[in-house]
Design a protein around this motif. Structure first.
Motif, short mmCIF file in Angstrom:
data_model
loop_
_atom_site.label_atom_id
_atom_site.label_comp_id
_atom_site.label_asym_id
_atom_site.label_seq_id
_atom_site.Cartn_x
_atom_site.Cartn_y
_atom_site.Cartn_z
N ASN A 2 18.44 6.01 -27.92
CA ASN A 2 18.09 7.04 -28.91
C ASN A 2 18.33 8.43 -28.34
OD1 ASN A 2 17.19 5.93 -31.44
ND2 ASN A 2 15.48 5.03 -30.33
N LYS A 3 17.98 8.62 -27.07
CA LYS A 3 18.22 9.92 -26.43
C LYS A 3 19.72 10.17 -26.28
CE LYS A 3 17.10 13.76 -24.45
NZ LYS A 3 16.52 14.85 -25.26
N LEU A 4 20.47 9.14 -25.93
CA LEU A 4 21.93 9.30 -25.83
C LEU A 4 22.51 9.75 -27.17
CD1 LEU A 4 22.95 6.18 -23.71
CD2 LEU A 4 23.45 8.56 -23.14
N HIS A 5 22.01 9.20 -28.25
CA HIS A 5 22.53 9.56 -29.57
C HIS A 5 22.19 11.00 -29.96
CE1 HIS A 5 24.15 5.92 -31.83
NE2 HIS A 5 24.12 5.57 -30.56
N GLU A 6 21.26 11.62 -29.26
CA GLU A 6 20.94 13.03 -29.53
C GLU A 6 21.86 13.98 -28.77
OE1 GLU A 6 16.89 13.64 -28.46
OE2 GLU A 6 16.09 12.20 -29.93
N MET A 7 22.61 13.46 -27.81
CA MET A 7 23.40 14.30 -26.93
C MET A 7 24.72 14.70 -27.58
SD MET A 7 22.49 12.57 -23.24
CE MET A 7 22.56 14.09 -22.32
N VAL A 8 25.25 15.83 -27.13
CA VAL A 8 26.45 16.41 -27.74
C VAL A 8 27.45 16.77 -26.65
CG1 VAL A 8 25.17 17.32 -29.72
CG2 VAL A 8 25.45 18.74 -27.68
N ALA A 9 28.64 17.14 -27.08
CA ALA A 9 29.68 17.58 -26.13
C ALA A 9 29.15 18.73 -25.28
CB ALA A 9 30.93 18.01 -26.89
N GLY A 10 29.39 18.63 -23.97
CA GLY A 10 28.91 19.62 -23.02
C GLY A 10 27.70 19.17 -22.24
N ASN A 11 26.96 18.16 -22.76
CA ASN A 11 25.82 17.62 -22.03
C ASN A 11 26.29 16.75 -20.87
OD1 ASN A 11 23.74 17.06 -24.99
ND2 ASN A 11 24.01 18.89 -23.75
N ASP A 12 25.40 16.57 -19.88
CA ASP A 12 25.70 15.76 -18.70
C ASP A 12 25.00 14.41 -18.76
OD1 ASP A 12 27.26 17.75 -17.57
OD2 ASP A 12 25.58 18.63 -16.44
N LEU A 13 25.68 13.39 -18.22
CA LEU A 13 25.10 12.07 -18.05
C LEU A 13 25.29 11.63 -16.61
CD1 LEU A 13 26.43 10.09 -21.17
CD2 LEU A 13 24.14 11.03 -20.85
N GLY A 14 24.44 10.73 -16.13
CA GLY A 14 24.64 10.11 -14.83
C GLY A 14 25.44 8.83 -15.00
N ILE A 15 26.43 8.63 -14.14
CA ILE A 15 27.28 7.44 -14.20
C ILE A 15 27.33 6.78 -12.83
CG2 ILE A 15 29.63 6.57 -14.54
CD1 ILE A 15 28.40 7.41 -17.15
N ARG A 16 27.01 5.48 -12.78
CA ARG A 16 27.24 4.67 -11.58
C ARG A 16 28.27 3.60 -11.92
NH1 ARG A 16 23.62 1.32 -9.43
NH2 ARG A 16 22.12 1.23 -11.14
N GLY A 17 29.16 3.35 -10.99
CA GLY A 17 30.14 2.31 -11.22
C GLY A 17 31.56 2.82 -11.09
N PRO A 18 32.53 2.08 -11.55
CA PRO A 18 32.41 0.89 -12.40
C PRO A 18 31.97 -0.36 -11.62
CG PRO A 18 34.72 1.27 -11.85
CD PRO A 18 33.95 2.43 -11.28
N TYR A 19 31.34 -1.28 -12.36
CA TYR A 19 30.80 -2.49 -11.76
C TYR A 19 31.39 -3.75 -12.39
CZ TYR A 19 27.13 0.37 -9.62
OH TYR A 19 26.44 1.29 -8.88
N GLY A 20 31.25 -4.85 -11.67
CA GLY A 20 31.59 -6.16 -12.18
C GLY A 20 33.07 -6.47 -12.10
N ASN A 21 33.38 -7.69 -12.47
CA ASN A 21 34.77 -8.14 -12.57
C ASN A 21 35.24 -7.97 -14.00
OD1 ASN A 21 35.64 -9.00 -9.99
ND2 ASN A 21 34.29 -10.78 -10.14
N GLY A 22 36.33 -7.26 -14.17
CA GLY A 22 36.92 -7.11 -15.49
C GLY A 22 38.01 -8.15 -15.70
N PHE A 23 38.92 -7.83 -16.60
CA PHE A 23 40.03 -8.73 -16.89
C PHE A 23 41.16 -8.51 -15.88
CE2 PHE A 23 37.95 -8.34 -21.04
CZ PHE A 23 37.87 -9.67 -21.43
N ASP A 24 41.52 -9.57 -15.18
CA ASP A 24 42.71 -9.53 -14.33
C ASP A 24 43.90 -9.77 -15.26
OD1 ASP A 24 44.75 -9.79 -12.53
OD2 ASP A 24 43.98 -11.62 -11.59
N VAL A 25 44.70 -8.73 -15.47
CA VAL A 25 45.78 -8.85 -16.46
C VAL A 25 47.00 -9.61 -15.93
CG1 VAL A 25 45.07 -6.74 -17.64
CG2 VAL A 25 46.80 -6.61 -15.82
#
Length: 279
Positions: free
Chosen positions: A86-109
């Motif tokens: 819900n808080k994420l949906h209140e955020m707009v362009a210019g706001n900051d978020l914390g990001i960790r990752g990327p994590y996990g195994n994705g698709f080996d193409v």
């Protein structure tokens, strides 16, 4: 199984990422376009996820829905379901978020090269698969037929309408969509997503299949694929589990000896078909 390795000093500390653009997709989903400091690429593979944090509100795993070819920006699709989202949906362009990752195994193409690729997307499962779809379209000459099957509960829940329009109009993409329940304005197919599989004419040995959607969908899709004689080795699934740390430490996503956040979320079906509680 190969596990994504991240430098130890970056395992727990989030990187500050800036929101570049926010797009309302449905009444409950928004798409966020983000960029890391100094235009540093995220360095993800299709199918991986990141841990997203809003300071003071918490952290949650979110699938990356853009192709690595779109770097340095990357995209996340967020469904509003609780305090953090819900808080994420209140955020707009210019706001900051914390990001960790990327994590996990994705698709080996690599196994997909020069093969036909069938995407089976249920509901918000289109978001993580869109990363792979966009990648195959950016490298179109490396793949055979591209077939996208997409099912939602109703027309109001359809995601990525602009992209769907583009896919539908491309001569080199076969796109089929259905809804479980139609409204008075819906003119497309009605029925669960497995109703889209029997009419397909597939070269079973030459077709790679990716499946992402709600857990209840998987066993029925797998039965339909068996009817098409698709080998287990050719089927890849992304499992949904309640991931928390992204590091295989907390055990929230553990299935027997398997940690979805580390060994997955993308699995070859042959590797998990005998794993109790996986499907």
């Amino acid at each position: 199984m190969e596990t994504m390795m991240i430098e130890s000093d970056k395992l727990y500390a989030p990187m500050i990422s800036k929101i570049v653009k926010v797009e309302q997709l449905t009444t409950t989903e928004k798409r966020f376009e983000l960029i890391l400091p100094n235009d540093h690429p995220l360095g993800h593979k299709p199918g991986q996820f990141v841990q997203v944090s809003v300071f003071g509100y918490g952290e949650a795993p979110i699938s990356i829905c853009s192709s690595p070819t779109k770097a340095p920006v990357f995209e996340l699709t967020v469904r509003r379901v609780g305090r953090l989202t819900n808080k994420l949906h209140e955020m707009v362009a210019g706001n900051d978020l914390g990001i960790r990752g990327p994590y996990g195994n994705g698709f080996d193409v690599t196994p997909f090269i020069q093969k036909d690729v069938l995407f089976v997307c249920g509901g918000i499962g289109l978001a993580p698969l869109k990363s792979l779809i966009d990648y195959t379209l950016a490298k179109r000459e490396k793949f055979g037929r591209l077939i996208i099957l997409y099912g939602t509960k109703n027309p109001q829940e359809i995601l990525f309408r602009k992209e769907i329009e583009e896919w539908s109009q491309r001569g080199d993409v076969e796109f089929h969509m259905t809804v479980d329940r139609a409204d008075k304005d819906w003119q497309g197919k009605v029925g669960v997503i497995t109703t889209l599989i029997p009419p397909l004419q597939l070269d079973s040995e030459n077709t790679m299949v990716t499946v992402v959607g709600p857990p209840v969908m998987y066993k029925y899709v797998l039965l339909s694929l068996k009817g098409k004689r698709i080998p287990d080795d050719n089927i890849y699934l992304s499992l949904e589990r309640r991931m928390k740390c992204g590091l295989g430490k907390c055990g929230h996503c553990q299935i027997n000896k398997c940690y979805v956040c580390q060994d997955g979320p993308v699995f070859n079906y042959r590797h998990i078909r005998q794993l109790e509680e996986a499907i």
